[in-house]
Scaffold this motif. Sequence first.
Motif, short mmCIF file in Angstrom:
data_model
loop_
_atom_site.label_atom_id
_atom_site.label_comp_id
_atom_site.label_asym_id
_atom_site.label_seq_id
_atom_site.Cartn_x
_atom_site.Cartn_y
_atom_site.Cartn_z
N CYS A 84 0.91 -1.13 0.03
CA CYS A 84 -0.04 0.01 -0.05
C CYS A 84 0.89 1.29 0.00
O CYS A 84 0.41 2.27 0.05
CB CYS A 84 -1.00 -0.08 1.28
SG CYS A 84 -0.07 0.14 2.79
N CYS A 95 3.18 -4.42 7.90
CA CYS A 95 2.59 -2.89 7.57
C CYS A 95 1.61 -2.78 8.72
O CYS A 95 0.84 -3.32 8.83
CB CYS A 95 2.04 -2.95 6.40
SG CYS A 95 1.55 -1.37 5.98
N SER A 97 -0.62 -0.36 8.36
CA SER A 97 -1.82 -0.14 7.60
C SER A 97 -2.58 -1.27 7.06
O SER A 97 -3.78 -1.48 7.33
CB SER A 97 -1.62 0.89 6.51
OG SER A 97 -2.49 1.31 5.77
N CYS A 98 -1.77 -2.01 6.47
CA CYS A 98 -2.58 -3.24 5.60
C CYS A 98 -2.07 -4.64 6.36
O CYS A 98 -2.56 -5.74 5.45
CB CYS A 98 -2.46 -3.27 4.21
SG CYS A 98 -0.68 -3.67 3.74
ZN LIG Z 1 0.55 -1.74 3.81
#
Ligand SMILES: [Zn+2]
Length: 102
Positions: A84, A95, A97-98
């Motif tokens: 991402c 990560c 975030s993802c």
């Molecule tokens: Zn990510």
Amino acid sequence: MIEIFSDISPVKVGHYQTILEEQGIATFLRNNNLSAVEVPIPKFYPALCIMNDEDHQKALTILQDIIKKEQTKISSPDINCPNCNEPNPATFETCWSCSSEL
Ligand SMILES: [Zn+2]
């Protein structure tokens, strides 16, 4: 339930939660729904708690290890997630975030 770590950054607390969960330790996040910007008081920072008291020592050992490693790598630049493209601290293995592998 024992609180073992708290920080103004929910990302950091969540990161440590992931690490403990991967080690089979049941955890619980307190104050995760509050923004630290709105409530800048340590008492209200997101806090990582463990569900089972018997995991306390194991969880502390894991966190101390991680924190020690992170301190030695503190000057490393951020890594951009291959999935991402969000920047992640070099010490993160997945990560924030993802959850992709970095
Ligand atoms: Zn990510």
